[in-house]
Design a protein around this motif. Structure first.
Motif, mmCIF file in Angstrom:
data_model
loop_
_atom_site.group_PDB
_atom_site.id
_atom_site.type_symbol
_atom_site.label_atom_id
_atom_site.label_comp_id
_atom_site.label_asym_id
_atom_site.label_seq_id
_atom_site.Cartn_x
_atom_site.Cartn_y
_atom_site.Cartn_z
ATOM 1 N N ASN A 154 -80.504 0.808 77.313
ATOM 2 C CA ASN A 154 -81.651 0.249 77.904
ATOM 3 C C ASN A 154 -81.218 -0.176 79.293
ATOM 4 O OD1 ASN A 154 -83.824 -1.425 78.129
ATOM 5 N ND2 ASN A 154 -83.393 -3.039 76.698
ATOM 6 N N ALA B 90 -91.954 -6.348 70.806
ATOM 7 C CA ALA B 90 -91.824 -7.465 71.825
ATOM 8 C C ALA B 90 -90.406 -8.057 71.423
ATOM 9 C CB ALA B 90 -92.783 -8.368 71.951
ATOM 10 N N THR B 91 -89.308 -7.892 72.207
ATOM 11 C CA THR B 91 -88.004 -8.126 71.866
ATOM 12 C C THR B 91 -87.465 -9.146 73.250
ATOM 13 O OG1 THR B 91 -87.778 -6.096 70.862
ATOM 14 C CG2 THR B 91 -85.259 -7.556 71.012
ATOM 15 N N SER B 92 -87.585 -10.267 72.791
ATOM 16 C CA SER B 92 -87.520 -11.244 74.021
ATOM 17 C C SER B 92 -87.880 -10.940 75.298
ATOM 18 C CB SER B 92 -85.632 -11.509 74.015
ATOM 19 O OG SER B 92 -85.417 -12.481 74.696
ATOM 20 N N ARG B 93 -86.924 -10.734 76.385
ATOM 21 C CA ARG B 93 -87.429 -9.913 77.452
ATOM 22 C C ARG B 93 -86.692 -8.535 77.621
ATOM 23 N NH1 ARG B 93 -82.529 -12.827 78.651
ATOM 24 N NH2 ARG B 93 -81.022 -11.835 79.790
ATOM 25 N N TYR B 94 -86.019 -8.032 76.662
ATOM 26 C CA TYR B 94 -85.463 -6.789 76.671
ATOM 27 C C TYR B 94 -86.387 -5.657 76.874
ATOM 28 C CZ TYR B 94 -81.655 -9.589 75.384
ATOM 29 O OH TYR B 94 -80.724 -10.627 75.136
ATOM 30 N N HIS B 95 -87.683 -5.737 76.396
ATOM 31 C CA HIS B 95 -88.608 -4.801 76.410
ATOM 32 C C HIS B 95 -89.437 -4.689 77.815
ATOM 33 C CE1 HIS B 95 -91.210 -8.384 75.595
ATOM 34 N NE2 HIS B 95 -92.233 -7.497 75.978
ATOM 35 N N SER B 96 -89.380 -5.695 78.777
ATOM 36 C CA SER B 96 -90.342 -5.850 79.753
ATOM 37 C C SER B 96 -90.209 -4.689 80.717
ATOM 38 C CB SER B 96 -90.116 -7.215 80.473
ATOM 39 O OG SER B 96 -90.388 -8.137 79.700
ATOM 40 N N LEU B 97 -88.826 -4.459 81.054
ATOM 41 C CA LEU B 97 -88.600 -3.288 82.150
ATOM 42 C C LEU B 97 -89.188 -1.913 81.746
ATOM 43 C CD1 LEU B 97 -87.675 -2.638 85.277
ATOM 44 C CD2 LEU B 97 -85.412 -2.254 84.152
ATOM 45 N N LYS C 63 -80.719 -5.534 73.216
ATOM 46 C CA LYS C 63 -80.481 -5.636 74.590
ATOM 47 C C LYS C 63 -79.631 -4.524 75.240
ATOM 48 C CE LYS C 63 -77.318 -9.049 77.004
ATOM 49 N NZ LYS C 63 -76.552 -10.162 76.806
ATOM 50 N N ASN D 273 -95.937 -7.390 68.005
ATOM 51 C CA ASN D 273 -95.380 -8.446 67.472
ATOM 52 C C ASN D 273 -94.381 -7.991 66.256
ATOM 53 O OD1 ASN D 273 -94.767 -10.773 65.731
ATOM 54 N ND2 ASN D 273 -96.493 -11.865 66.434
#
Length: 104
Positions: A31, A55-62, A13, A78
């Motif tokens: 991050n 892929a870590t929840s939504r923390y990787h998306s940005l 996070k 994964n």
């Protein structure tokens, strides 16, 4: 012969850890947009073939979107596969820098 780098990133996070295979370098960055820019500065000096991250929840998306927009090939993997790979290689200790190396 041109040397290409593969980058492994373990994301949480607040921070993310980076491993660069060609120089065996570890980075620990925030991050945040500033941390993302620091990573882009480092990567701009390299010939990057692939950036792989969990892929870590939504923390990787940005970060994944930022790298993709800058033209880097990004693979989001994964976390279970990373854990299984660690077991298969006999890696029993779990640390963020070690995870970044395994993802790489």
């Amino acid at each position: 012969m041109t040397e290409y780098s593969v980058i492994g990133i373990d994301i949480a996070k607040e921070t993310f850890d980076v491993y660069i295979d060609t120089s065996c370098t570890y980075l620990h960055l925030d991050n945040s947009p500033d941390g993302h820019q620091q990573l882009l500065s480092v990567l701009s000096a390299l010939r990057v073939k692939l950036v792989a991250m969990e892929a870590t929840s939504r923390y990787h998306s940005l970060l994944a979107a930022t790298l993709t927009l800058q033209g880097f090939a990004v693979a989001v993997v994964n976390p279970r596969l990373v854990k299984n790979f660690a077991r298969a290689t006999g890696t029993l200790h779990k640390t963020d820098p070690n995870d970044a190396r395994l993802i790489c």
